[in-house]
Design an enzyme around this catalytic site. Structure first.
Site, mmCIF file in Angstrom:
data_model
loop_
_atom_site.group_PDB
_atom_site.id
_atom_site.type_symbol
_atom_site.label_atom_id
_atom_site.label_comp_id
_atom_site.label_asym_id
_atom_site.label_seq_id
_atom_site.Cartn_x
_atom_site.Cartn_y
_atom_site.Cartn_z
ATOM 1 N N ARG A 156 -13.332 42.826 -69.778
ATOM 2 C CA ARG A 156 -12.016 42.738 -69.134
ATOM 3 C C ARG A 156 -12.206 42.322 -67.678
ATOM 4 O O ARG A 156 -11.441 41.531 -67.134
ATOM 5 C CB ARG A 156 -11.248 44.070 -69.213
ATOM 6 C CG ARG A 156 -9.980 44.033 -68.380
ATOM 7 C CD ARG A 156 -8.924 45.088 -68.675
ATOM 8 N NE ARG A 156 -9.400 46.347 -69.195
ATOM 9 C CZ ARG A 156 -10.029 47.289 -68.464
ATOM 10 N NH1 ARG A 156 -10.234 47.112 -67.180
ATOM 11 N NH2 ARG A 156 -10.455 48.398 -69.034
ATOM 12 N N TYR B 242 11.939 27.556 -66.273
ATOM 13 C CA TYR B 242 11.458 27.775 -67.636
ATOM 14 C C TYR B 242 12.117 29.057 -68.174
ATOM 15 O O TYR B 242 12.142 30.078 -67.478
ATOM 16 C CB TYR B 242 9.938 27.919 -67.620
ATOM 17 C CG TYR B 242 9.352 28.272 -68.961
ATOM 18 C CD1 TYR B 242 9.330 27.330 -69.986
ATOM 19 C CD2 TYR B 242 8.844 29.537 -69.224
ATOM 20 C CE1 TYR B 242 8.807 27.653 -71.231
ATOM 21 C CE2 TYR B 242 8.321 29.859 -70.456
ATOM 22 C CZ TYR B 242 8.308 28.915 -71.462
ATOM 23 O OH TYR B 242 7.798 29.233 -72.683
ATOM 24 N N ASP C 133 4.834 26.679 -60.268
ATOM 25 C CA ASP C 133 4.510 26.518 -61.685
ATOM 26 C C ASP C 133 4.264 25.017 -61.898
ATOM 27 O O ASP C 133 5.192 24.214 -61.877
ATOM 28 C CB ASP C 133 5.678 27.022 -62.538
ATOM 29 C CG ASP C 133 5.426 26.903 -64.044
ATOM 30 O OD1 ASP C 133 4.564 26.091 -64.438
ATOM 31 O OD2 ASP C 133 6.100 27.606 -64.812
ATOM 32 N N LYS D 95 -0.291 24.067 -72.403
ATOM 33 C CA LYS D 95 0.343 22.746 -72.442
ATOM 34 C C LYS D 95 -0.685 21.652 -72.128
ATOM 35 O O LYS D 95 -1.597 21.456 -72.904
ATOM 36 C CB LYS D 95 1.540 22.730 -71.475
ATOM 37 C CG LYS D 95 2.429 23.979 -71.562
ATOM 38 C CD LYS D 95 3.149 24.132 -72.886
ATOM 39 C CE LYS D 95 3.808 25.498 -73.075
ATOM 40 N NZ LYS D 95 4.713 25.949 -72.029
HETATM 41 C C1 LIG Z 1 5.182 27.219 -71.531
HETATM 42 C C2 LIG Z 1 5.541 27.430 -70.122
HETATM 43 C C3 LIG Z 1 5.343 28.668 -69.496
HETATM 44 C C4 LIG Z 1 4.840 29.897 -70.242
HETATM 45 O O1 LIG Z 1 3.554 29.725 -70.693
HETATM 46 P P1 LIG Z 1 2.962 30.407 -72.039
HETATM 47 O O2 LIG Z 1 1.584 29.902 -72.094
HETATM 48 O O3 LIG Z 1 3.850 29.951 -73.173
HETATM 49 O O4 LIG Z 1 3.066 31.885 -71.846
HETATM 50 C C5 LIG Z 1 5.676 28.780 -68.155
HETATM 51 N N1 LIG Z 1 6.165 27.732 -67.463
HETATM 52 C C6 LIG Z 1 6.378 26.530 -68.043
HETATM 53 C C7 LIG Z 1 6.925 25.413 -67.217
HETATM 54 C C8 LIG Z 1 6.067 26.331 -69.380
HETATM 55 O O5 LIG Z 1 6.291 25.134 -69.942
#
Ligand SMILES: *Cc1c(COP(=O)(O)O)cnc(C)c1O
Length: 379
Positions: free
Chosen positions: A46, A98, A170, A195
């Protein structure tokens, strides 16, 4: 070192034990100690695991940061940032956020006494009237989902610095290939590695990168004490994906550009959202802070109902109807019934998320096949 070399070599080293060029998957929870507290730097997974550390170091390199951390999901990474706050603190966040971030902010952290202001940031100065002595964090997402609004990171950073407020970005939709928020003055950059960085739709994973040591220590404390880490197998897959980020992104951007222009000239299409169009709001900002315009394209259909839009989606053969984005395969989504279904229709229409809006994550297939698929579905 240039970006396209960093994805392959930046902060990446052959394995110390046997010289493996690819860091092995250290599928272990614990490590032998010669005497209590005497070990090779790893005591419990961890806290630290070599596979995760390899990903974290590479991530820091491609975001031009110093400290990277990898989490079990993008949401877990965002959650760690919010845990820097205390009751009474205020956050100014992008208004078309998001959906998962919006849910975390309003349904969890608001109940813990954090106050959120959701602000249209296309004009950075709009932020200023929401700042007071309790403002602790500015949270931005650019380009946004699904309308691809662009926010000027450097301008927001200037405001944040003037008031000594932490700025987190983000960077999921752009990926570090297109945009590096730390260079533009952000304090924390966050990714859903699920992504573009992972890029193959095979892991759910999140990451943070910072430059400041004190901030990195606080985030590490949160990561280690809350425990939302990613496993070694997922870290390995994400690092494998990261190594081809630049070649994939190049093709995503090329294909998306062709798709955007095809849609713009199609008689059944009403509006096309792609930051590369010269008349797109904040196109100049996009041009300044991004290397290219990304792989996402959204569009609305002329005079089409909810049902007619769903019908068009169902005619697509190569574009797979699915949540998520950023993988090698092309995906299509219907924000009104999928990602943004929890927002009331009146509110959605006000934001521009109409029933006929379709979101594409343009993959890296042959562009002629993609255009042909869209063409037959629209006819
Ligand atoms: C998918 C996404 C998230 C969340 O990420 P996860 O890996 O699904 O928890 C946050 N911000 C954006 C812009 C996203 O496309």
């Amino acid at each position: 070192m240039k970006f396209n070399t960093k994805t392959i070599h930046g902060n990446q080293h052959p394995d110390k034990a046997y010289g493996a060029v690819m860091p092995p998957i250290y599928q272990t929870s614990t490590y032998i100690q010669e005497a209590p507290g005497v070990h090779k730097g790893y005591a419990y997974s961890r806290s630290k695991n070599p596979s995760r550390e390899a990903l974290e170091n590479a991530l820091a390199s491609i975001e031009n940061g110093v400290y990277g951390s990898a989490f079990g999901s993008g949401m877990a990474a965002i959650d760690a940032i919010l845990k820097l706050l205390k009751p009474g603190d205020e956050v100014i966040a992008t208004n078309d956020l998001y959906g998962g971030s919006y849910r975390l902010f309003t349904q969890q952290y608001e109940t813990y006494g954090i106050v959120f202001h959701f602000v249209d940031m296309k004009e950075a100065s709009h932020i200023e009237s929401f700042i007071n002595e309790k403002t602790a964090l500015i949270w931005i997402e650019t380009p946004t989902n699904p309308l691809l609004n662009i926010i000027d990171i450097a301008a927001v950073s200037h405001i944040a610095k003037t008031h000594c407020i932490l700025l987190a970005v983000d960077n999921t939709f752009a990926s570090p290939y297109l945009q590096q928020p730390l260079d533009l003055g952000a304090d924390i950059v966050m990714h859903s590695i699920t992504k573009y960085i992972g890029g193959h739709s095979d892991v759910v994973l999140g990451g943070l990168v910072v430059k400041d040591e004190a901030l990195a220590k606080k985030l590490y404390f949160i990561q280690n004490s809350s425990g939302a880490i990613c496993g070694p197998q997922d870290a390995f897959l994400a690092l494998r994906g990261l190594k081809t980020l630049h070649v994939r992104m190049q093709r995503h951007c090329e294909n998306a550009k062709t798709v955007a222009h095809f849609l713009l000239n199609h008689p059944k299409v009403d509006r096309v959202y792609w930051p590369g169009f010269e008349n797109f709001p904040n196109h100049k900002v996009a041009k300044k802070q991004m290397k290219d315009f990304g792989g996402m394209v959204s569009f609305s259909l002329k005079n089409s109902t909810y049902e007619e839009t769903i019908h068009v989606l169902q005619q697509l053969k190569l574009f797979t109807l699915a949540e998520s984005l950023g993988g090698v395969e092309s995906l299509v989504g219907h924000p009104a019934s999928m990602t943004h279904a929890s927002i009331p229709k009146a509110e959605r229409d006000k934001l521009g998320i109409v029933d006929s809006l379709i979101r594409l994550s343009v993959g890296i297939e042959d562009i002629e096949d993609l255009i042909q698929d869209l063409s037959q579905a629209l006819s």
